[in-house]
Write an enzyme that holds these catalytic residues in place. Sequence first.
Site, mmCIF file in Angstrom:
data_model
loop_
_atom_site.group_PDB
_atom_site.id
_atom_site.type_symbol
_atom_site.label_atom_id
_atom_site.label_comp_id
_atom_site.label_asym_id
_atom_site.label_seq_id
_atom_site.Cartn_x
_atom_site.Cartn_y
_atom_site.Cartn_z
ATOM 1 N N GLY A 131 4.010 -6.591 -10.376
ATOM 2 C CA GLY A 131 5.533 -7.174 -10.581
ATOM 3 C C GLY A 131 5.873 -6.419 -11.892
ATOM 4 C CG PHE A 169 6.183 8.086 -16.221
ATOM 5 C CD1 PHE A 169 6.218 6.831 -15.514
ATOM 6 C CD2 PHE A 169 7.132 8.820 -16.402
ATOM 7 C CE1 PHE A 169 7.458 6.537 -14.890
ATOM 8 C CE2 PHE A 169 8.464 8.441 -15.777
ATOM 9 C CZ PHE A 169 8.636 7.431 -15.030
ATOM 10 C CG HIS A 186 6.152 2.046 -4.832
ATOM 11 N ND1 HIS A 186 6.060 1.567 -5.919
ATOM 12 C CD2 HIS A 186 5.594 1.612 -3.782
ATOM 13 C CE1 HIS A 186 5.218 0.588 -5.862
ATOM 14 N NE2 HIS A 186 5.056 0.534 -4.644
ATOM 15 N NE ARG A 192 1.036 -10.060 -3.438
ATOM 16 C CZ ARG A 192 1.977 -9.128 -3.055
ATOM 17 N NH1 ARG A 192 2.929 -9.019 -2.069
ATOM 18 N NH2 ARG A 192 2.412 -8.600 -4.205
#
Length: 448
Positions: free
Chosen positions: A164, A202, A208, A292
């Site tokens: 997160g 990075f 994404h 999940r």
Amino acid sequence: MFKRILIANRGEIAVRIIRACREMGITSVTVHSTADRDSLHTELADESICIGPAGPADSYLKIPSIIAAAEIADVEAIHPGYGFLAESARFAAICRESRLAFIGPSVEALAMSADKVQSRKKMVDAGVPVVPGSNGIIEDADAACALAKEIGYPVLVKAAAGGGGRGMRIAHNESTLKHALSVASTEATNAFDNGSIYIEKFIDGGRHIEFQILGDQHGNLICLGERECTIQRRHQKLIEETPSTALTPALREAMTEAALAAAKAVDYSNAGTVEFLLDRAGNFYFIELNARIQVEHPVTEEAFCLDLVREQIRLASGEILGYDAPAPSFHVIEARVYAEDPDLNFRPNSGLIKRCHIPGGPGIRVDTHLFSGYEVPHHYDSLLAKVIARGNTRTEAIERLSRALNEFFVDNVTTTAKLCARIVSGQRFRRGEIGPDLLAEYLDKDSR
């Protein structure tokens, strides 16, 4: 098949699971805090049990209270949803010890996915590309600086037990790296009770892309395409889409093979997501495995005409998957509506919603726990709704989503709906030129 399931969550995902249970003829039992006594999931469930006061630590994160509720309700299984205890290997282990089925992956897969450093090692062994970085925990600043010099700045400092966006910092030189190590470690300790950190190169401008995995307990595993999740605020997703405009058929096939290899490396079962970063040259790198159901799972459900929550329950009961990966039928885009003010750096807000309008129409699905009279609490995640549009073409999905988001209305609480409408209606999004910098074009400079 299970007859009674406890849902250890709240909000829209609890409502989503209740609906799947009802269609499967399963009795649903929810838990709720005192703040959620009048919430929609409490009203819709067949039964609901209060497990404590409003604070998550005293209710939705309190394992003894949830296990006690499961035993009182005499359920056979627990669905954790997402967030809270969904990725807790300890909670899954306690469920197993209590003879309660955990609707999710195995305890071992949960433990492996939670340890980002061990996951990296596992993926390297499986031949899955990972972002250049440390082979283990960073022990001190000197080791961090030496590694950063080797792989080149900028680098990303990440929490080994993270998620997160917490415990994550970018460093552009040795000075900022030393500061980032301290800040990230402290933040990781506070968030995960584990201050261990590692370093990756990075990837500037990386997109994404995540792949949906579904597997049974008998070794059968399929991949249900990708979701593009590049548009994020504070490292948390805002708009998701499938298929991605970034992938060619050959690249999609290569990433699908890598996602399946990643899942097989940890003997994964049930629903999960393998996340990658895609750089501007078309190279992709494993980031993490989310063990999940994801918030954005409806994107895949609508594209593939499949009920993933139903499949989760079915597979957790020991049934065989029984089919190969189907082909997608639609282009799908989802926008998350948070109770946040984009003009105030996405500051969460709460309050009583006296009136609201939930959009509908052809190709529109809205997953939400909102209703007129609902009071948005300040104790929990600010997600209010997910507006999902599907179309035969990307343009049709965009037009439907834009129309629905402009219809979305709640009084007394500022949301991200109109911001998402402006983004998907914009020419850059329409051209498919998506990047991590896209959101900034729509924000007031003072709010960044």
